[in-house]
Design an enzyme around this catalytic site. Structure first.
Site, mmCIF file in Angstrom:
data_model
loop_
_atom_site.group_PDB
_atom_site.id
_atom_site.type_symbol
_atom_site.label_atom_id
_atom_site.label_comp_id
_atom_site.label_asym_id
_atom_site.label_seq_id
_atom_site.Cartn_x
_atom_site.Cartn_y
_atom_site.Cartn_z
ATOM 1 N N ARG A 113 -6.860 26.488 -45.964
ATOM 2 C CA ARG A 113 -8.132 27.073 -45.484
ATOM 3 C C ARG A 113 -8.232 28.550 -45.822
ATOM 4 O O ARG A 113 -7.242 29.267 -45.797
ATOM 5 C CB ARG A 113 -8.200 26.999 -43.956
ATOM 6 C CG ARG A 113 -8.237 25.627 -43.369
ATOM 7 C CD ARG A 113 -8.099 25.766 -41.856
ATOM 8 N NE ARG A 113 -7.663 24.544 -41.262
ATOM 9 C CZ ARG A 113 -8.467 23.705 -40.624
ATOM 10 N NH1 ARG A 113 -9.731 23.987 -40.502
ATOM 11 N NH2 ARG A 113 -8.002 22.600 -40.119
ATOM 12 N N GLY A 122 -17.918 29.031 -42.426
ATOM 13 C CA GLY A 122 -18.393 28.015 -43.356
ATOM 14 C C GLY A 122 -18.745 28.505 -44.744
ATOM 15 O O GLY A 122 -19.217 27.726 -45.570
ATOM 16 N N CYS A 878 -37.376 60.372 -39.477
ATOM 17 C CA CYS A 878 -38.416 59.431 -39.053
ATOM 18 C C CYS A 878 -38.599 58.308 -40.060
ATOM 19 O O CYS A 878 -39.473 57.471 -39.909
ATOM 20 C CB CYS A 878 -39.725 60.147 -38.786
ATOM 21 S SG CYS A 878 -40.387 60.969 -40.230
ATOM 22 N N TYR A 898 -32.412 64.498 -33.235
ATOM 23 C CA TYR A 898 -32.910 63.196 -32.783
ATOM 24 C C TYR A 898 -33.108 62.252 -33.958
ATOM 25 O O TYR A 898 -33.137 62.685 -35.116
ATOM 26 C CB TYR A 898 -34.238 63.356 -32.015
ATOM 27 C CG TYR A 898 -35.396 63.790 -32.885
ATOM 28 C CD1 TYR A 898 -36.154 62.850 -33.582
ATOM 29 C CD2 TYR A 898 -35.726 65.141 -33.026
ATOM 30 C CE1 TYR A 898 -37.202 63.249 -34.397
ATOM 31 C CE2 TYR A 898 -36.776 65.537 -33.835
ATOM 32 C CZ TYR A 898 -37.511 64.582 -34.527
ATOM 33 O OH TYR A 898 -38.539 64.968 -35.341
HETATM 34 C C1 PEP Z 1 -40.864 58.555 -44.866
HETATM 35 O O1 PEP Z 1 -41.231 58.766 -46.019
HETATM 36 O O2 PEP Z 1 -39.681 58.388 -44.532
HETATM 37 C C2 PEP Z 1 -41.863 58.478 -43.789
HETATM 38 C C3 PEP Z 1 -41.482 58.315 -42.542
HETATM 39 O O3 PEP Z 1 -43.165 58.482 -44.159
HETATM 40 P P1 PEP Z 1 -43.943 57.198 -44.688
HETATM 41 O O4 PEP Z 1 -43.083 56.012 -44.486
HETATM 42 O O5 PEP Z 1 -45.207 57.132 -43.908
HETATM 43 O O6 PEP Z 1 -44.165 57.569 -46.113
#
Ligand code: PEP
Ligand code: MG
Length: 930
Positions: A113, A122, A878, A898
């Site tokens: 195995r 698996g 972001c 953040y």
């Molecule tokens: C990015 O470019 O990471 C962003 C947050 O902006 P968008 O996704 O709206 O281009």
């Protein structure tokens, strides 16, 4: 006599370097390895060694370590040293057992195995009953007085060996087997007697000869070498590669191979085999949980071929074995200090443990088990916070079916293998699932309905909204895999008849076809007819709150949400968001009441008309922003000024061209449809279209760009049309002043998109600050605010020191930064990504998990240079990466303030950030690290 000390003569026998230890023996109460050696022995091998050392009843054997696999991958074969060590270990095994492999009156049979460091259920190959050949099968028949069992074992070996080692399609063997069943009028496999099985074996050998152009090997040592190498090769089969990719497992690790004396669960009514968990893997409840089948081999349970029986039944059938199993598994849990997932076999009334490992569990179960174990004194609170994968917290947010406003017709009830709700259209194969599910915006929810799933279905399972199988238990392939994916799944719904050939599902006298809608409740196991709505879950579960309460004090960085409307902002706060990290203002313009004004603004070819249209948008934007400030009540709200290329708001060029061509000869129905489509642009009658369409086309062509993502977008819009920035700034500050007058605090962070130079930043910041001053003067009230920028271009990261002269905060837009660093279009990357991943050119999708070496390096540079100019510069992220646990860890490490992510990833980001903080802290104190 004077003596002189002579330098030591070089030793005649210079210490030879020790050869690598490739093979680790276990058996007779002692193992060469131990449970910590997962790198070398894989999870399974390490577990077998550990159990052997703990004197548990484990069939003896040996593990060929992962280095041999890596060697095999490098050179296409292993060194003689591996063969030598393997033969030594085999002799030791033969001596211990008093048997010889495939020889004599009591032949030794072994299983071969795979077993990698991280469990890949698996995905790789296994061969059982190795050692059987034309002679030893007779000996086995005699010794067990059970010829049917012996021939069945032999035919299984030829089939498995043929398929795995000699790469003969399974169907070639299935055809023979099914034909024999038909000939003997047998419904079940077990109805074929010894004579029939002997005939099957003869046919199987012909299949081998035909497809592999060789005989099935009679020499057991040859069988062993070939099987070992095939298991090594299976590390690189497609499904294993795919599994590693989705689970983030390195391709370089390789698998170990475990060769172990066979024990048989199919020797008769006092034999059996099963799998289980020390706690319930779906709920986390402290209950002994598992399934078994008497007179069966392990694969029958896992593959879901027969639906197994709950483990509590074993207490009635074999009370002593049951007690021993409970005692052993409790010890194992105490020993590993984690919930165990175990496999066992009973051979002639004697219990053997075949495997133990930390069990996979749902997110809810992970939280519950972690808390229970702290309360039981088994683990510390610090350890508990690492017992939950951040992504698993999604379970607390999985939707439920909305049954209040719908007719609920329960078609069948199966086992609730993985929680949540899934509503979608039926598909019967994995390929169809992929085809029908589509991608991106055109994604359709599909439910993959199968008799049972196999590892080959993994690609379909990945795209399906939910999975339904008619067979199999809570540990079947479908159940285990979906639980890991956090995907709704129901298994063993016995009343559901699935005919994959005719693409039909029959249940309760009704026939369902591909494309019909069904709804699954993975929490109760109910299969419901039709398309129900779903309701969102609430994240205030007391156990989750408790675990996060232990974790969060370690968290150093904040978690904000990306939200554009108050509803999402309120939701995000409920999940614990500490602000809005990105409000994409363009999303506000797509609403029905705004798009005509937005379009009028875009169609305007002079400033006056543009300002007139913007004036109409102003009150709408103001009320949007006021809503966000109210929802966040003093927490930061990061508002990004208009970013996308303007043509996104207009009809497509090709469509306009077609409509213009169609118009002269259009039927009245076509004209009606066109008037409706273009009513937002002022079309009221067919006559209007004649003028309007060419005008629209002219403007669309003016705005047309070959590379819109690198074009007239971001701050370039605000610079060429400063009135857009003015309007948005005015709306922001008027909203902020208005809510503050209501007694609610505002904290606006105005964000300029896609800057590359200090001058761009200064240009836009000047407008924002001037508008702010004007609004404050007019309203007689000032509010606190910041003006900052997104860092989305490599130049911005490199010139961050300059840009920070004007920018009061940075937010890394890693979606665009990844796009511009790699030069991959984020919308088209899927054309190359699958190949790149399959070829190992990229390890992960860089748009999902931050590329630390490239994009990450730019982030690091950006932060360092930005803060050099402006110490204490606020920095966040972001892009999508803000909700990915590995990327969150990176953000913590580079000192961001953040992360921001979509509301539904806020819980995940909170735990990931806390784990990153705890890992740091505990390492400093010499404590446990990840
Ligand atoms: C990015 O470019 O990471 C962003 C947050 O902006 P968008 O996704 O709206 O281009
Ligand atoms: Mg962007």
């Amino acid at each position: 006599m004077a003596t002189t000390t002579l330098p030591e003569a070089p030793s005649a026998t210079k210490a030879q370097p020790q050869p690598t230890k490739y093979v680790y023996f276990f058996g007779g109460g002692k193992a060469d390895g131990n449970g910590k050696m997962k790198d070398e022995l894989g999870g399974k091998g390490a577990g077998l060694a550990e159990m052997t050392n703990a004197t548990l009843p484990v069939p003896p054997g040996f593990t060929i370590q992962t280095e041999a696999c890596r060697e095999y991958m490098r050179h296409g074969g292993v060194s003689q040293e591996v063969d030598r060590q393997m033969e030594d270990a085999l002799s030791k095994l033969e001596t211990l057992q008093g048997q010889e492999l495939g020889k004599g009156s009591n032949p030794l049979l072994v299983s071969v195995r795979s077993g990698a460091k991280f469990s890949m259920p698996g995905m790789m190959d296994t061969i059982l009953n190795l050692g059987l050949n034309d002679e030893s099968v007779e000996a086995l028949a005699k010794r067990t007085s059970n010829p049917r069992f012996a021939y069945d074992s032999y035919r299984r070996l030829i089939q498995m060996f043929g398929n795995v080692v000699l790469e003969i399609p399974k169907s070639a063997f299935d055809e023979v087997f099914d034909a024999k069943k038909k000939q003997k009028k047998a419904k079940l496999d077990t109805e074929l007697d010894a004579k029939a099985l002997k005939e099957v074996i003869a046919e199987y050998k012909k299949v081998v000869k035909k497809h592999a152009k060789r005989d099935f090997p009679q020499n057991s040592h040859d069988q062993l070498v070939m099987a070992r190498d095939a298991v090594f090769r299976s590390w690189n089969n497609d499904r294993a590669k795919h599994y590693r990719r989705i689970n983030n497992i390195s391709d370089d690790l390789g698998t170990a191979v475990n060769v172990q004396a066979m024990v048989f669960g199919n020797l008769g009514e006092t034999s059996g085999t099963g799998v289980g968990f020390t706690r319930n893997p779906a709920t986390g409840n402290k209950e002994f949980y598992g399934e078994f089948l008497m007179n069966a081999q392990g694969e029958d349970v896992v593959a879901g071929i027969r639906t197994p029986v709950h483990i509590s039944e074993l207490e009635k059938i074999m009370p002593d074995v049951y007690r021993q199993l409970r005692e052993i598994t409790t010890r194992l849990e105490q020993h590993y200090r984690d919930m165990q997932d175990f496999e066992f076999t009973i051979q002639d009334g004697k219990l053997y443990m075949l495997q133990t490992r930390n069990g996979k569990r749902t997110g809810r179960a992970a939280v519950r088990v972690a808390i229970q174990m702290v309360e039981e004194g088994l683990i510390s609170k610090e350890e508990a916070i690492f017992r939950v994968e951040p992504n698993q917290l999604y379970d607390f947010l999985v939707p439920r079916l909305d049954e209040k406003r719908a007719k609920v017709e329960v078609l069948a009830t199966g086992l609730p293998a993985s929680p949540g709700a899934a509503v979608g259209q039926i598909v019967f194969t994995a390929d169809e699932a992929v085809e029908k599910a589509g991608h991106g915006a055109t994604k359709n929810p599909v439910i993959l309905v199968r008799a049972e799933t196999t590892p080959e279905d993994i690609h379909g399972m990945e795209v399906a909204a939910g999975i339904l199988t008619s067979r199999g238990g809570m540990t079947s392939h479908a159940a285990v895999v979906t639980r890991g994916m956090g995907k709704c799944c129901i298994v063993g719904a016995g009343d559901v008849g699935v005919d994959e050939r005719t693409r039909q599902m029959r249940v309760k006298g009704q026939v369902f076809k591909e494309g019909d809608w069904i709804s699954l409740d993975g929490t109760t196991g109910r299969v419901i007819k039709g398309k129900l709505n779903t309701v969102e879950a609430s994240p205030d579960d007391p156990e989750l709150t408790k675990l996060l309460g232990w974790a969060e004090p370690f968290r150093k960085i904040g978690v904000r949400a990306n939200a554009d409307i108050p509803r999402d902002a309120i939701q995000a706060r409920a999940f614990g968001a500490e602000g809005i990290g990105l409000c994409r203002t363009e999303h506000m313009f797509f609403a029905e009441d705004r798009i005509p004004h937005m379009r009028a603004m875009i169609m305007a070819d002079n400033e006056k008309d543009r300002r007139a249209a913007l004036k109409k948008l102003l009150p709408m934007q103001r009320s949007d922003f006021a809503g966000l400030f109210r929802a966040m009540d003093g927490l930061p709200v990061t508002i990004r000024l208009l970013d996308p290329p303007l043509h996104e708001f207009l009809p497509k060029r090709e469509k306009l061209m077609v409509d213009i061509a169609v118009l002269p000869n259009a039927t009245s129905a076509q004209k009606k449809a066109l008037i409706e489509q273009y009513s937002e642009y002022g079309a009221k009658a067919a006559g209007d279209l004649k003028k309007l369409l060419p005008e629209l086309l002219r403007r669309v062509e003016e705005l047309h760009e070959f590379n819109p993502m690198l074009g007239h977008r971001g701050c370039r819009l605000g610079i060429t049309y400063p009135e857009i920035t003015e309007m948005q700034a005015q709306a922001i500050f008027e909203a902020a002043v208005a809510v503050e007058k209501e007694g609610i605090k505002s904290h606006a962070e105005v964000m300029i998109p896609l800057t590359a130079t200090l001058k761009e930043m200064a240009h836009q910041a000047a407008i924002v600050r001037q508008v702010a001053d004007e609004v404050f003067k007019e309203k007689g009230k000032k509010v606190h605010y910041l003006v900052g920028t997104m860092i989305e271009l490599p130049r911005a990261a490199l010139l961050a020191g300059e840009i920070a002269k004007e920018a009061e905060f940075f937010s890394f837009g890693t979606n665009d930064l990844t796009q511009t660093t790699f030069g991959f279009s984020r919308d088209d990357v899927n054309k190359v990504l699958p190949t790149y991943l399959a070829e190992g050119i990229l390890k992960q999708d860089p748009f999902a998990v931050i590329d630390r070496e490239g994009v990450g390096e730019l982030v690091r540079i950006g932060i360092e240079r930005g803060r050099k100019t402006r110490p204490g510069l606020e920095v966040g992220i972001c892009g999508e990466h803000g909700g990915d646990p590995a990327s969150v860890e990176f953000c913590h490490q580079v000192g961001m303030d953040y992360v921001a992510c979509s509301p539904f990833r806020v819980l995940t980001a909170r735990l990931a950030a806390a784990q990153a903080g705890a890992a740091d802290k505990l390492k400093i104190e010499g404590g446990r690290t990840k």
